[in-house]
Write a protein that holds these residues in place. Structure first.
Motif, PDB file in Angstrom:
ATOM      1  N   MET A 199       0.876  -1.486  -0.172  1.00 16.07           N
ATOM      2  CA  MET A 199      -0.158   0.194  -0.407  1.00 16.07           C
ATOM      3  C   MET A 199       1.183   0.963   0.124  1.00 16.07           C
ATOM      4  N   SER A 200       0.513   1.894  -0.523  1.00 12.47           N
ATOM      5  CA  SER A 200       1.050   3.542  -0.942  1.00 12.47           C
ATOM      6  C   SER A 200       1.500   4.177   0.437  1.00 12.47           C
ATOM      7  N   GLU A 201       2.015   4.729   0.242  1.00 10.85           N
ATOM      8  CA  GLU A 201       1.981   5.797   1.495  1.00 10.85           C
ATOM      9  C   GLU A 201       2.416   7.772   1.571  1.00 10.85           C
ATOM     10  N   ASP A 202       2.375   7.943   0.583  1.00 12.16           N
ATOM     11  CA  ASP A 202       2.187   9.077   0.160  1.00 12.16           C
ATOM     12  C   ASP A 202       1.590   9.824   0.416  1.00 12.16           C
ATOM     13  N   TRP A 203      -0.482   9.406   0.923  1.00  6.49           N
ATOM     14  CA  TRP A 203      -1.052  10.416   1.600  1.00  6.49           C
ATOM     15  C   TRP A 203      -0.033  10.939   3.089  1.00  6.49           C
ATOM     16  N   LEU A 204       0.616  10.181   3.690  1.00 10.12           N
ATOM     17  CA  LEU A 204       0.786  10.682   4.351  1.00 10.12           C
ATOM     18  C   LEU A 204       2.499  12.029   4.362  1.00 10.12           C
ATOM     19  N   ASP A 205       2.988  11.381   3.534  1.00 13.58           N
ATOM     20  CA  ASP A 205       4.348  12.694   3.059  1.00 13.58           C
ATOM     21  C   ASP A 205       3.455  14.071   2.840  1.00 13.58           C
ATOM     22  N   THR A 206       1.429  13.761   2.462  1.00 14.39           N
ATOM     23  CA  THR A 206       1.305  15.214   2.133  1.00 14.39           C
ATOM     24  C   THR A 206       1.456  15.676   3.576  1.00 14.39           C
ATOM     25  N   ILE A 207       1.295  15.121   4.729  1.00 12.59           N
ATOM     26  CA  ILE A 207       1.136  15.716   6.430  1.00 12.59           C
ATOM     27  C   ILE A 207       2.524  16.521   6.707  1.00 12.59           C
ATOM     28  N   LYS A 208       2.085  17.975   6.628  1.00  9.55           N
ATOM     29  CA  LYS A 208       3.170  19.008   7.822  1.00  9.55           C
ATOM     30  C   LYS A 208       3.615  18.763   9.062  1.00  9.55           C
ATOM     31  N   TRP A 209       3.995  17.749   9.159  1.00 10.25           N
ATOM     32  CA  TRP A 209       5.193  17.414  10.563  1.00 10.25           C
ATOM     33  C   TRP A 209       5.609  18.709  11.212  1.00 10.25           C
ATOM     34  N   ASN A 210       6.054  18.770  12.247  1.00 13.62           N
ATOM     35  CA  ASN A 210       6.568  19.863  13.213  1.00 13.62           C
ATOM     36  C   ASN A 210       7.626  19.472  13.198  1.00 13.62           C
ATOM     37  N   ALA A 211       9.154  20.024  13.337  1.00 18.86           N
ATOM     38  CA  ALA A 211      10.047  19.747  13.706  1.00 18.86           C
ATOM     39  C   ALA A 211      10.280  18.401  14.559  1.00 18.86           C
ATOM     40  N   GLY A 212       9.815  17.732  15.232  1.00 18.18           N
ATOM     41  CA  GLY A 212       9.572  17.311  16.081  1.00 18.18           C
ATOM     42  C   GLY A 212       9.475  15.468  15.341  1.00 18.18           C
ATOM     43  N   GLY A 213       8.233  16.006  13.912  1.00 20.86           N
ATOM     44  CA  GLY A 213       8.026  14.386  13.730  1.00 20.86           C
ATOM     45  C   GLY A 213       6.499  14.506  13.969  1.00 20.86           C
ATOM     46  N   LEU A 214       5.758  15.367  13.952  1.00 25.01           N
ATOM     47  CA  LEU A 214       4.387  15.241  15.111  1.00 25.01           C
ATOM     48  C   LEU A 214       3.692  16.062  14.590  1.00 25.01           C
ATOM     49  N   VAL A 215       1.961  15.539  14.683  1.00 23.29           N
ATOM     50  CA  VAL A 215       0.743  17.375  13.910  1.00 23.29           C
ATOM     51  C   VAL A 215      -0.311  16.995  14.658  1.00 23.29           C
ATOM     52  N   PRO A 216      -1.192  17.511  15.048  1.00 26.92           N
ATOM     53  CA  PRO A 216      -1.796  17.830  16.549  1.00 26.92           C
ATOM     54  C   PRO A 216      -2.730  17.489  15.512  1.00 26.92           C
ATOM     55  N   ALA A 217      -3.733  15.934  16.286  1.00 24.48           N
ATOM     56  CA  ALA A 217      -4.704  15.717  15.686  1.00 24.48           C
ATOM     57  C   ALA A 217      -6.090  16.049  16.797  1.00 24.48           C
ATOM     58  N   VAL A 218      -7.073  16.284  16.552  1.00 30.02           N
ATOM     59  CA  VAL A 218      -8.263  16.659  17.273  1.00 30.02           C
ATOM     60  C   VAL A 218      -9.059  15.640  16.588  1.00 30.02           C
ATOM     61  N   ALA A 219      -9.882  14.709  18.146  1.00 30.09           N
ATOM     62  CA  ALA A 219     -10.879  13.866  18.136  1.00 30.09           C
ATOM     63  C   ALA A 219     -12.233  14.672  18.129  1.00 30.09           C
ATOM     64  N   GLN A 220     -12.968  14.682  17.130  1.00 24.29           N
ATOM     65  CA  GLN A 220     -14.399  15.057  17.216  1.00 24.29           C
ATOM     66  C   GLN A 220     -15.904  13.797  16.931  1.00 24.29           C
ATOM     67  N   GLU A 221     -16.434  14.326  17.992  1.00 25.85           N
ATOM     68  CA  GLU A 221     -17.282  12.503  18.182  1.00 25.85           C
ATOM     69  C   GLU A 221     -18.397  13.072  16.531  1.00 25.85           C
ATOM     70  N   THR A 222     -17.993  11.633  15.847  1.00 28.92           N
ATOM     71  CA  THR A 222     -19.229  11.339  15.167  1.00 28.92           C
ATOM     72  C   THR A 222     -20.930  11.903  15.393  1.00 28.92           C
ATOM     73  N   GLY A 223     -21.526  12.550  14.337  1.00 28.53           N
ATOM     74  CA  GLY A 223     -23.233  12.666  15.075  1.00 28.53           C
ATOM     75  C   GLY A 223     -23.107  13.877  15.722  1.00 28.53           C
ATOM     76  N   SER A 224     -22.435  13.944  17.088  1.00 27.83           N
ATOM     77  CA  SER A 224     -22.647  15.293  17.850  1.00 27.83           C
ATOM     78  C   SER A 224     -22.123  16.352  17.385  1.00 27.83           C
ATOM     79  N   GLY A 225     -20.730  16.121  16.745  1.00 27.08           N
ATOM     80  CA  GLY A 225     -19.507  17.417  16.403  1.00 27.08           C
ATOM     81  C   GLY A 225     -19.101  17.713  17.054  1.00 27.08           C
ATOM     82  N   GLU A 226     -18.755  17.213  18.503  1.00 29.05           N
ATOM     83  CA  GLU A 226     -18.549  17.657  19.274  1.00 29.05           C
ATOM     84  C   GLU A 226     -17.112  17.351  19.708  1.00 29.05           C
ATOM     85  N   VAL A 227     -15.618  18.848  19.821  1.00 24.25           N
ATOM     86  CA  VAL A 227     -14.735  18.131  20.240  1.00 24.25           C
ATOM     87  C   VAL A 227     -14.418  17.053  21.380  1.00 24.25           C
ATOM     88  N   LEU A 228     -13.858  15.929  21.291  1.00 21.12           N
ATOM     89  CA  LEU A 228     -13.438  15.228  22.685  1.00 21.12           C
ATOM     90  C   LEU A 228     -11.990  15.820  22.881  1.00 21.12           C
TER      91      LEU A 228
END
Length: 130
Positions: free
Chosen positions: A1-30
Motif C-alpha cells: 500500500m502506498s504511503e504517499d498520503w502520509l507525505d502530504t502531512i506537514k509534520w512539525n520539527a519533532g515529526g508530530l502533527v496535532p490531531a483533533v478527535a471529533q465525535e461523529t454525530g454530535s460534532g463535539e470536539v472530544l
C-alpha cells in the motif's frame, strides 16, 4: 500500500502533527492529541485512534488502559495539511482521562476556570487504581 498520503502531512520539527478527535454525530470536539507518522498509519490500518504520547515518548492506543477506545469513522486534514481531524465513535462515552465526556470541561467565567460538565466516572475506577 502506498504511503504517499502520509507525505502530504506537514509534520512539525519533532515529526508530530496535532490531531483533533471529533465525535461523529454530535460534532463535539472530544480532545486534542499528537500523532506521528506511525500512529497515523496505524490509525488508518486498525480503524482505532492511535496517538503519540509526548510525556511517555511512545505510541498510545486510545483506550488501551481505560477501555474507552475511539473507533475512527473518517480521517481529514485541514487546508494547510498541518492538523488532522479524526471523526470518532467514542466507546464508553468518556474521552478524557479525568472521567469527563471530553477534555474541554472547563470554561472561563468571570476570570476563572469553572467546570461546566460532570465527571461521568471516577478516574480511579476507570484505571483500577487502589
Amino acid at each position: 500500500m502506498s504511503e504517499d498520503w502520509l507525505d502530504t502531512i506537514k509534520w512539525n520539527a519533532g515529526g508530530l502533527v496535532p490531531a483533533v478527535a471529533q465525535e461523529t454525530g454530535s460534532g463535539e470536539v472530544l480532545m486534542l492529541a499528537w500523532m506521528n507518522r506511525e500512529s497515523l498509519k496505524l490509525t488508518r490500518e486498525t480503524g482505532h485512534a492511535v496517538y503519540w504520547s509526548r510525556s511517555r515518548n511512545a505510541l498510545w492506543h486510545k483506550g488501551e488502559a481505560s477501555g474507552h477506545r475511539q473507533v475512527v469513522r473518517a480521517i481529514r486534514v485541514d487546508c494547510d495539511a498541518d492538523v488532522v481531524l479524526l471523526e470518532v465513535e467514542q466507546k464508553g462515552g468518556i474521552a478524557c482521562h479525568t472521567g469527563h465526556h471530553n477534555c474541554f470541561f472547563r470554561a472561563l467565567r468571570a476570570d476563572r476556570w469553572v467546570e461546566i460538565a460532570p465527571v461521568l466516572k471516577d478516574p480511579d475506577v476507570i484505571y483500577n487504581q487502589p
